[in-house]
Write a protein that holds these residues in place. Structure first.
Motif, PDB file in Angstrom:
ATOM      1  N   MET A   1       0.845  -1.191   0.000  1.00  0.00           N
ATOM      2  CA  MET A   1       0.000   0.000   0.000  1.00  0.00           C
ATOM      3  C   MET A   1       0.887   1.251   0.000  1.00  0.00           C
ATOM      4  SD  MET A   1      -2.933   1.138   2.755  1.00  0.00           S
ATOM      5  CE  MET A   1      -3.757  -0.452   2.653  1.00  0.00           C
ATOM      6  N   ALA A   2       0.599   2.210  -0.876  1.00  0.00           N
ATOM      7  CA  ALA A   2       1.395   3.429  -0.956  1.00  0.00           C
ATOM      8  C   ALA A   2       1.263   4.228   0.324  1.00  0.00           C
ATOM      9  CB  ALA A   2       0.943   4.255  -2.153  1.00  0.00           C
ATOM     10  N   ASP A   3       2.357   4.899   0.690  1.00  0.00           N
ATOM     11  CA  ASP A   3       2.340   5.687   1.920  1.00  0.00           C
ATOM     12  C   ASP A   3       1.294   6.791   1.875  1.00  0.00           C
ATOM     13  OD1 ASP A   3       4.320   4.161   3.036  1.00  0.00           O
ATOM     14  OD2 ASP A   3       5.951   5.545   2.587  1.00  0.00           O
ATOM     15  N   ALA A   4       1.070   7.360   0.696  1.00  0.00           N
ATOM     16  CA  ALA A   4       0.047   8.408   0.573  1.00  0.00           C
ATOM     17  C   ALA A   4      -1.334   7.856   0.931  1.00  0.00           C
ATOM     18  CB  ALA A   4       0.046   8.982  -0.836  1.00  0.00           C
ATOM     19  N   THR A   5      -1.594   6.626   0.531  1.00  0.00           N
ATOM     20  CA  THR A   5      -2.873   5.987   0.879  1.00  0.00           C
ATOM     21  C   THR A   5      -2.967   5.726   2.370  1.00  0.00           C
ATOM     22  OG1 THR A   5      -2.894   4.908  -1.296  1.00  0.00           O
ATOM     23  CG2 THR A   5      -4.370   4.025   0.380  1.00  0.00           C
ATOM     24  N   VAL A   6      -1.851   5.298   2.959  1.00  0.00           N
ATOM     25  CA  VAL A   6      -1.837   5.044   4.405  1.00  0.00           C
ATOM     26  C   VAL A   6      -2.106   6.339   5.170  1.00  0.00           C
ATOM     27  CG1 VAL A   6      -0.450   4.254   6.352  1.00  0.00           C
ATOM     28  CG2 VAL A   6      -0.271   3.088   4.156  1.00  0.00           C
ATOM     29  N   LEU A   7      -1.486   7.442   4.740  1.00  0.00           N
ATOM     30  CA  LEU A   7      -1.719   8.721   5.416  1.00  0.00           C
ATOM     31  C   LEU A   7      -3.183   9.137   5.309  1.00  0.00           C
ATOM     32  CD1 LEU A   7      -0.699  11.175   6.949  1.00  0.00           C
ATOM     33  CD2 LEU A   7      -0.072  12.216   4.754  1.00  0.00           C
ATOM     34  N   SER A   8      -3.779   8.931   4.150  1.00  0.00           N
ATOM     35  CA  SER A   8      -5.198   9.260   3.998  1.00  0.00           C
ATOM     36  C   SER A   8      -6.061   8.397   4.917  1.00  0.00           C
ATOM     37  CB  SER A   8      -5.630   9.077   2.539  1.00  0.00           C
ATOM     38  OG  SER A   8      -4.988  10.021   1.699  1.00  0.00           O
ATOM     39  N   LEU A   9      -5.696   7.118   5.058  1.00  0.00           N
ATOM     40  CA  LEU A   9      -6.430   6.245   5.981  1.00  0.00           C
ATOM     41  C   LEU A   9      -6.293   6.739   7.426  1.00  0.00           C
ATOM     42  CD1 LEU A   9      -5.645   2.654   4.624  1.00  0.00           C
ATOM     43  CD2 LEU A   9      -7.878   3.773   4.698  1.00  0.00           C
ATOM     44  N   VAL A  10      -5.076   7.112   7.802  1.00  0.00           N
ATOM     45  CA  VAL A  10      -4.853   7.624   9.155  1.00  0.00           C
ATOM     46  C   VAL A  10      -5.706   8.867   9.406  1.00  0.00           C
ATOM     47  CG1 VAL A  10      -3.136   8.718  10.656  1.00  0.00           C
ATOM     48  CG2 VAL A  10      -2.548   6.647   9.398  1.00  0.00           C
ATOM     49  N   LEU A  11      -5.768   9.743   8.409  1.00  0.00           N
ATOM     50  CA  LEU A  11      -6.517  10.991   8.570  1.00  0.00           C
ATOM     51  C   LEU A  11      -8.020  10.752   8.631  1.00  0.00           C
ATOM     52  CD1 LEU A  11      -6.749  14.072   8.616  1.00  0.00           C
ATOM     53  CD2 LEU A  11      -6.533  14.063   6.122  1.00  0.00           C
ATOM     54  N   TYR A  12      -8.542   9.916   7.740  1.00  0.00           N
ATOM     55  CA  TYR A  12      -9.999   9.801   7.607  1.00  0.00           C
ATOM     56  C   TYR A  12     -10.604   8.652   8.400  1.00  0.00           C
ATOM     57  CZ  TYR A  12      -9.886  13.407   4.093  1.00  0.00           C
ATOM     58  OH  TYR A  12      -9.731  14.619   3.460  1.00  0.00           O
ATOM     59  N   LEU A  13      -9.789   7.808   9.001  1.00  0.00           N
ATOM     60  CA  LEU A  13     -10.337   6.714   9.805  1.00  0.00           C
ATOM     61  C   LEU A  13     -11.215   7.222  10.952  1.00  0.00           C
ATOM     62  CD1 LEU A  13     -10.217   3.645   9.617  1.00  0.00           C
ATOM     63  CD2 LEU A  13      -8.284   3.675  11.203  1.00  0.00           C
ATOM     64  N   PRO A  14     -10.821   8.272  11.691  1.00  0.00           N
ATOM     65  CA  PRO A  14     -11.722   8.775  12.741  1.00  0.00           C
ATOM     66  C   PRO A  14     -13.055   9.274  12.202  1.00  0.00           C
ATOM     67  CG  PRO A  14      -9.515   9.659  13.035  1.00  0.00           C
ATOM     68  CD  PRO A  14      -9.535   8.993  11.697  1.00  0.00           C
ATOM     69  N   LEU A  15     -13.035   9.888  11.026  1.00  0.00           N
ATOM     70  CA  LEU A  15     -14.288  10.365  10.444  1.00  0.00           C
ATOM     71  C   LEU A  15     -15.190   9.183  10.095  1.00  0.00           C
ATOM     72  CD1 LEU A  15     -15.456  13.153   9.760  1.00  0.00           C
ATOM     73  CD2 LEU A  15     -14.625  12.847   7.422  1.00  0.00           C
ATOM     74  N   ALA A  16     -14.592   8.129   9.536  1.00  0.00           N
ATOM     75  CA  ALA A  16     -15.376   6.923   9.239  1.00  0.00           C
ATOM     76  C   ALA A  16     -15.893   6.286  10.524  1.00  0.00           C
ATOM     77  CB  ALA A  16     -14.514   5.923   8.468  1.00  0.00           C
ATOM     78  N   GLY A  17     -15.059   6.292  11.583  1.00  0.00           N
ATOM     79  CA  GLY A  17     -15.494   5.743  12.859  1.00  0.00           C
ATOM     80  C   GLY A  17     -16.651   6.513  13.452  1.00  0.00           C
ATOM     81  N   MET A  18     -16.624   7.848  13.311  1.00  0.00           N
ATOM     82  CA  MET A  18     -17.713   8.668  13.825  1.00  0.00           C
ATOM     83  C   MET A  18     -19.028   8.319  13.141  1.00  0.00           C
ATOM     84  SD  MET A  18     -18.033  12.831  13.869  1.00  0.00           S
ATOM     85  CE  MET A  18     -18.391  12.944  12.126  1.00  0.00           C
TER      86      MET A  18
END
Length: 521
Positions: free
Chosen positions: A1-18
């Protein structure tokens, strides 16, 4: 997985969790807590992948995503990692699971809404750190106000409405001035260079008259100084800490205050370097004032939350002193101090919450002799107390020592700026005062005659021990092995040093070689 994708997951995971916890049926509070903790742990593990893949020798952004957003305005969606933000991203994701687990027994009403707000503020704080476009940065900066307003206002203490309105008014006032400065800055870039852009990399190239830089720096600095907070813009912080629930205090001390110091480092000083160099001696004096004044206020408090709140003002004064020194060691020390303070102050607030759940009071006079009654609790409390004092082998020593070295280098071997020697000398007294108020606090709290309100009380349970073991391990890791973290910040510290040291007025050629010396005098 590209690091850019991982960073996007890190950023948006809380929003998805909410959004996901909205689907959990009402009344299943245990499932909400478990799900939130699981999401936060996954987010932290993904951020560790980014940390491991981060190349300390590579300049510029890593794991970056660049997308056009509003082309007519020059707005782009740009996020990425660099030496400025990599440690702050790790700090944010590291504290996320601990805040979540720490609130399991403390928050019993509106549990779904509470954890939704924790997710939202996690998203906003991470977005502020990784945004590389000023428009995007400002959106995340403002978005943070909403969940913190609700966390204090709904789950806070008796004076929560007063505290949350005061917090909102202070930060909103500073943000309005920064917005006006942002608009003028982008317009100036267009009028002088023909470029319409909010990207940090483009704004760093803007050449502004010195007088204009002074006004824009003042607007940015006020907004960031309120968030730090620096004296005399600090009065909102003790009220917010005292009335906030434990989770809110940990988020405030651990991450939220770092948004102010990060703003100075990433934007305020590099965007207006000529004005910064002129203002450096005054900013250094204000930093030292925050160090000493915050320590003196902590020394006379009777509420244990207020002691830690005022100590935060003092510790973050060291961060500001390191940044204005423009010395490489001082700058790196400032970054390390940001991370260390997040760990230590966050841990102390968690421990205050643990004792408050048992005894229902924060008055220091009500306690005594806890070392006999709660030995495990007392061991962890004393470790974090010594880390706050800056004991060698702990993270607190690394940051403060490097900042003081940087301050004395700026006084004795000035380059871009000169800090008066007496300012650096007074900063050292902050270490003494810090030891005085924290050890006095620990002596009254842990030793002496046994006084435990509503006793007898149970010592730490497995959940609480696990939280504190993880925190203490991080404190010692940064104190014993700071090299890994500092290697990742060195290039950014050098870039910051060069950006602020280089003249950037329209008549820069005339100012080169004379402005720094005049600023020193």
């Amino acid at each position: 997985m590209a690091d850019a994708t991982v960073l996007s997951l890190v950023l948006y995971l809380p929003l998805a969790g909410m959004l996901a916890i909205a689907a959990i049926p009402a009344g299943r509070d245990g499932a909400v807590r478990a799900f939130t903790l699981a999401v936060m742990v996954v987010q932290f593990l993904l951020s560790l992948v980014l940390y491991a893949h981060f190349d300390p020798a590579a300049p510029g952004l890593q794991a970056a995503t660049r997308l056009p957003w509003i082309p007519a305005w020059g707005v782009s969606y740009i996020i990425g990692l660099d030496g400025y933000n990599i440690l702050l991203v790790i700090l944010t994701t590291f504290l996320g699971p601990l805040v979540t687990a720490g609130a399991f027994s403390a928050v019993t009403k509106e549990v779904k809404l509470f954890y939704a707000m924790v997710f939202l503020i996690q998203f906003a704080m991470l977005g502020t750190f990784v945004a590389q476009d000023l428009f995007l940065f400002y959106l995340f900066w403002e978005a943070m106000l909403i969940p913190m307003f609700l966390i204090i206002g709904i789950w806070g203490g008796e004076r929560r409405i007063y505290a949350t309105i005061k917090f909102f008014l202070y930060t909103a006032f500073g943000s309005i001035l920064m917005l006006a400065a942002v608009i003028y800055l982008v317009w100036s870039l267009w009028s002088t260079a023909g470029i319409t852009s909010f990207a940090f990399a483009d704004l760093y190239k803007a050449r502004l008259p010195l007088e204009t830089q002074k006004w824009l720096l003042a607007a940015f600095a006020l907004s960031f100084a309120i968030k730090v907070p620096m004296v005399p813009f600090h009065t909102w912080l003790p009220d917010a800490h005292v009335e906030a629930p434990t989770a809110g205090s940990v988020i405030l001390a651990g991450v939220l205050l770092k948004m102010g110091t990060y703003g100075f480092m990433k934007l305020g000083f590099p965007l207006f370097p000529d004005a910064t160099r002129l203002a450096a001696p005054m900013l250094a004096m204000l930093s030292v004032l925050s160090i000493v004044y915050g320590a003196c206020l902590a020394l006379v408090q009777t509420d244990i939350k207020k002691i830690i709140a005022y100590s935060s003002i003092s510790h973050l004064g060291y961060v500001m002193l390191g940044l204005v020194s423009l010395d490489l060691l001082g700058i790196q020390g400032a970054i390390m101090q940001m991370v260390s303070h997040g760990l230590v102050a966050g841990g102390l607030f968690l421990m205050v919450g643990m004792i408050y759940e048992r005894c229902h009071t924060r008055e220091l006079a009500a306690y005594g002799g806890l070392a006999k009654v709660l030995p495990v609790y007392s061991v962890f409390f004393l470790i974090l107390t010594l880390a706050s004092v800056g004991l060698p082998t702990t993270s607190g020593f690394t940051g403060e020592f490097l900042v003081l070295l940087g301050a004395f280098n700026a006084a004795w071997k000035p380059a871009a700026v000169t800090i008066p020697v007496w300012v650096a000398g007074v900063a050292v007294t902050g270490v003494v005062l810090g030891a005085l108020y924290m050890l006095w606090f620990a002596q009254r709290f842990l030793f002496g005659a046994e006084r435990v309100p509503h006793g007898p009380v149970a010592d730490l349970n497995l959940r609480e021990k696990s939280i504190l073991v993880i925190l203490v391990a991080a404190v010692f890791w940064l104190g014993l092995f700071p090299d890994s973290a500092m290697k990742r910040t060195e290039l950014a510290a050098r870039e910051y040093q060069e950006l602020v040291a280089a003249p950037r007025t329209p008549a820069a050629t005339k100012l080169t070689g004379t402005l720094p010396a005049e600023a020193a005098r």
